[in-house]
Design an enzyme around this catalytic site. Structure first.
Site, PDB file in Angstrom:
ATOM      1  N   CYS A  21       0.844  -1.207   0.000  1.00 13.18           N
ATOM      2  CA  CYS A  21       0.000   0.000   0.000  1.00 13.18           C
ATOM      3  C   CYS A  21       0.872   1.247   0.000  1.00 13.18           C
ATOM      4  O   CYS A  21       0.613   2.216  -0.726  1.00 13.18           O
ATOM      5  CB  CYS A  21      -0.903   0.013   1.226  1.00 13.18           C
ATOM      6  SG  CYS A  21      -2.033  -1.378   1.360  1.00 13.18           S
ATOM      7  N   ASP A 501     -37.602   6.318  -0.211  1.00 14.16           N
ATOM      8  CA  ASP A 501     -37.573   5.040   0.486  1.00 14.16           C
ATOM      9  C   ASP A 501     -38.977   4.813   1.064  1.00 14.16           C
ATOM     10  O   ASP A 501     -39.711   5.769   1.324  1.00 14.16           O
ATOM     11  CB  ASP A 501     -36.525   5.096   1.602  1.00 14.16           C
ATOM     12  CG  ASP A 501     -36.590   3.895   2.515  1.00 14.16           C
ATOM     13  OD1 ASP A 501     -36.498   2.770   1.994  1.00 14.16           O
ATOM     14  OD2 ASP A 501     -36.750   4.080   3.729  1.00 14.16           O
ATOM     15  N   ASP A 699     -34.259   7.312   5.414  1.00 13.08           N
ATOM     16  CA  ASP A 699     -34.062   7.537   6.847  1.00 13.08           C
ATOM     17  C   ASP A 699     -33.141   6.534   7.510  1.00 13.08           C
ATOM     18  O   ASP A 699     -32.692   6.762   8.639  1.00 13.08           O
ATOM     19  CB  ASP A 699     -35.417   7.495   7.572  1.00 13.08           C
ATOM     20  CG  ASP A 699     -35.924   6.066   7.736  1.00 13.08           C
ATOM     21  OD1 ASP A 699     -35.848   5.301   6.752  1.00 13.08           O
ATOM     22  OD2 ASP A 699     -36.379   5.719   8.834  1.00 13.08           O
TER      23      ASP A 699
END
Length: 804
Positions: A21, A501, A699
């Site tokens: 990395c 939603d 939500d």
């Protein structure tokens, strides 16, 4: 040959796990143009980069492109001395040039700078130095003191200073103005006051104005001009000093001026200063009204609280409350801080949080928000959050952040104002030379040039956007709509598709008993307690809903015994000597009971997306009932309002298609994305975005990725913190009608901004040529300049009247 300065920038890197990395990040950073060296430390998770003319933003982008994260911090700092949008732009350039700074934004209306940078790379001292280098003054951080009493509103000191200076300037300039104007109306007055004595008196009065209250223009205008970065103060300083100096030469050394040009303009220099200061005071006063929403929020917390300490009730400053403190609240008092009810019951006015005027019942175990108003009941509370952790503090921070943000539409005004003042000075110089070449004389050339300098102040341009944003976001907070980012105001007005939603957004988010039909010979009041008792040992949502329904109806639920679950079927128990069985139709069939009498009712429930549940008592079929997540009472109104605004509606839900469509159909939602897994919501949002700019309303935790992926994410404020942090707009009431309010307010604010920008640009475009033509006196130019700023701020203040 000059050697370019080497810059060193340190930035955090998250997500690294091994030496591989480290190598990837180092290679990515080394590939950035200008980088001469990059070193990454895995232990500290920091990268140190050296190079020439490198920018932190480019380095951060390289880290992210490599698949890692470089978190960004933000520092806010006040800036004093700015008088126009050009000032704000100059401060921005100096701040953005600091090593480690990714972006800098300066809000002229709030006089605050927001600097985004990698954590730990920029300190406050460096920011203050950059502000001073730009020619302005950083504002020291205020240290709160409990004994200091209520803080003065932001800008109060500036407003008081401008009011004082404007009053002095008006008092000194008034005799000059009245005599000059009176002389034109009454020739005898003109002859009575003409002569050397009166001219010397004019010189004294005008000098007192220009170098007294008007000294602020000279102190900042000339240094800015000499730095090659002239701004509004430079225009006023040039114009007033030119008129005063020319008039002084006419009085003290008349031989230096041709006889036909020996006119004095003392009243012009003095009245210009007075009018500009008066305009600035009115502007500052209006800006204070624009930011009143923040002050009203801060004023909501009561100064003291009654706390149980050692068995006694004592009054303590609200600022000294600690989490866990037990407080007493009397009827009509404000809740001191976020808390939970331990004893008592009352109705709480939560309009300051939700925008809803109807008080809400709160009892034992319910949460209450600091700053809300108690009704007729007495309560005993336990503090759950204090200080910066309260809902009120969070709301205040969100509003401040939104008010300090910049909208994309402001970029045009910023680009114009960057070059506007230097261009105006050039136009004034050309005007002066043009009049001389045309034989207009020195006096006429000076008057025209001064008028150009004064009329062209870009204040209105600089105020057009930020003041409207301040008022719009403040009004939103009062209506329970929080814009977490100012740019969301602009993005939301362009939305054409609203995706919702289902659970917790269009519905209540919790199961409830929606249907109960007893068989002949039975009644609900007798049956429901028996069924609730049988379900008392179950944790299933259906059981919880049945128990809640019995409690809401005030029914006494007896004790059940011999409770036993039948897997895949239901359960049975004995209640008051009677055998009670509750479950699906197959459970009833296994008991030898015929459910066909309820066939029509079962079909109706199935069509509505609800699953029927049956109950039997002592081997007799007793009732059919259904538990479902009920649609919010306000959802139909909310959807109608959105359709009336010309928006297309969609639903994204993880429920089965039959249930989702049963909810969507009566609400008039045309598109349904059903059976969507949490990670699939993002794909659904992307598909819908192909049909137009999209706002997604949700939500839950599983909505957070979709909220972030939408053009505008709107979170129901009663939902999770994760969803709220992922959203651009938060509806504090949890009422879907707030979506229409947010979009309506966004459209109104952008319409207001366009009006302001049109007025600001048109004002200059029309009046600069008039001033060049010598058709506008400097005094009228000063009045018009001040009125343009007041008009823009006043127009923005109309947003305070926006209604949901």
């Amino acid at each position: 040959m000059a050697v370019a300065e080497t810059t060193r920038i340190t930035l955090p890197v998250e997500g690294m796990h091994c030496a591989g990395c480290v190598g990837r990040v180092e290679r990515a950073l080394a590939a950035v143009p200008g980088v001469t060296g990059a070193s990454v430390n895995l232990a500290t998770h920091r990268a140190t980069v050296e190079g020439e003319a490198i920018e932190a933003g480019a380095l951060r982008a390289a880290v992210e492109a490599a698949g890692y994260a470089s978190p960004e911090g933000a520092t806010e700092i006040g800036v004093a001395g700015m008088t126009c949008a050009g000032c704000a732009r100059r401060v921005e350039r100096h701040l953005a040039a600091l090593p480690g700074v990714n972006a800098a934004s300066v809000n002229f209306a709030t006089h605050r700078a927001t600097v985004r940078h990698a954590p730990g790379t920029v300190d406050r001292a460096a920011l203050e130095s950059a502000i001073r280098a730009a020619g302005y003054a950083p504002v020291a951080e205020a240290v709160p003191e409990e004994s200091a009493g209520p803080a003065a509103p932001p800008g109060a000191e500036e407003e008081a200073g401008l009011r004082r200076d404007a009053a002095i300037a008006v008092a000194l300039a008034a005799p000059l103005f009245m005599v000059e104007m009176g002389g034109h109306l009454v020739p005898a007055l003109h002859h009575a006051v003409s002569g050397t004595a009166w001219n010397l008196a004019q010189l004294v009065l005008a000098s007192a104005v220009v170098f007294g209250p008007g000294l602020r223009f000279q102190r900042t205008g000339w240094p800015a001009l000499f730095r090659g970065a002239p701004e509004m103060n430079s225009l006023v300083a040039l114009g007033t000093l030119a008129a005063l100096a020319y008039s002084a030469v006419v009085v003290l050394a008349p031989g230096l001026v041709p006889e036909e040009s020996r006119h004095v303009y003392f009243e012009a220099s003095a009245v210009i200063v007075a009018l500009v200061l008066l305009g600035r005071w009115l502007e500052a006063r209006s800006r204070g009204r624009a930011s009143a929403a923040i002050r009203r929020l801060l004023d909501l917390q009561p100064p003291v609280a009654r706390v149980d300490r050692g068995g006694e009730e004592v009054e303590v400053p609200a600022a000294g409350l600690r989490a866990g403190d037990v407080m007493r609240l009397r009827p009509g008092e404000r809740v001191p801080t976020d808390a939970v009810v331990l004893e008592g019951e009352s109705h709480i006015d939560e309009s300051m949080v939700t925008g809803e005027s109807a008080p809400v019942r709160r009892g034992v175990g319910d949460a209450v928000v600091g700053g809300t108003v108690n009704g007729a009941g007495a309560l005993r509370l336990r503090a759950t959050a204090v200080g910066s952790g309260t809902v009120l503090a969070r709301i205040t921070r969100l509003v401040e952040e939104a008010q300090g943000g910049k909208l994309p539409i402001q970029a045009l005004a910023d680009r114009v104002t960057l070059w506007f003042v230097p261009a105006v000075i050039g136009v004034a110089a050309l005007t002066f030379l043009g009049w001389l070449l045309l034989g207009g004389g020195v006096a006429q050339a000076l008057v025209a040039a001064v008028a150009v300098l004064i009329i062209a102040c870009p204040c209105a341009m600089g105020l057009a956007t930020p003041v409207a944003v301040m008022v719009g976001t403040g009004r939103g907070a009062e209506l329970g709509v929080l814009f977490r980012r100012g740019a969301a105001l602009q993005a939301l007005q362009g939305v054409s598709v609203v995706a919702m939603d289902k659970t917790g957004t269009l519905t209540e988010g919790r199961p409830a008993l929606t249907d109960f039909l007893p068989a002949p010979g039975f009644d609900e009041a007798t049956l429901l307690p028996l069924i609730a008792a049988a379900e008392s040992g179950s944790e299933h949502p259906v059981a919880a809903a049945i128990r809640a329904a019995a409690a809401e109806r005030g029914l006494r639920v007896p004790v059940a015994s011999n409770m036993r679950a039948v897997p895949g079927m239901g359960l049975r128990a004995e209640v008051e000597g009677q055998r009670v069985e509750v479950g699906a139709d197959r459970f009833m069939a296994s008991l030898g009971l015929d459910v066909s009498p309820f066939a029509a009712e079962a079909a109706r429930l199935g069509g509505a997306g609800r699953s029927p549940v049956y109950a039997a008592v002592e081997g007799r079929l007793a009732a059919i009932l259904a538990v479902a997540d009920p649609v919010r009472a306000t959802s139909p109104t909310a959807m109608s309002a959105l359709r009336a605004m010309g928006l297309r509606l969609a639903m994204v839900s993880g429920d089965n298609r039959r249930t989702a469509e049963a909810i969507a159909r009566p609400l008039g939602i045309g598109e349904v994305e059903a059976e969507v897994l949490p990670d699939g919501k993002v794909e659904a949002v992307r598909r819908l975005k192909g049909r137009g700019a999209l706002a997604f309303v949700g939500d839950g935790i599983n909505d957070a990725p979709a909220l972030a992926a939408a053009d505008v994410g709107i979170a129901i404020g009663t939902g999770t913190d994760v969803a709220i942090e992922s959203a651009d707009v938060v509806l504090m009431s949890g009422d879907p009608r707030g979506v229409a309010t947010a979009i309506g307010l966004s459209r109104a604010t952008l319409r207001n901004i366009r009006q302001n920008l049109f007025w600001a640009f048109a004002y200059n475009a029309v009046l600069i040529p008039v001033a060049m033509a010598g058709l506008l006196s400097p005094v009228l130019a000063a009045a018009a300049m001040g009125l343009s700023s007041v008009f823009v701020v006043g127009n923005a203040l109309r947003l305070r009247g926006f209604a949901r």
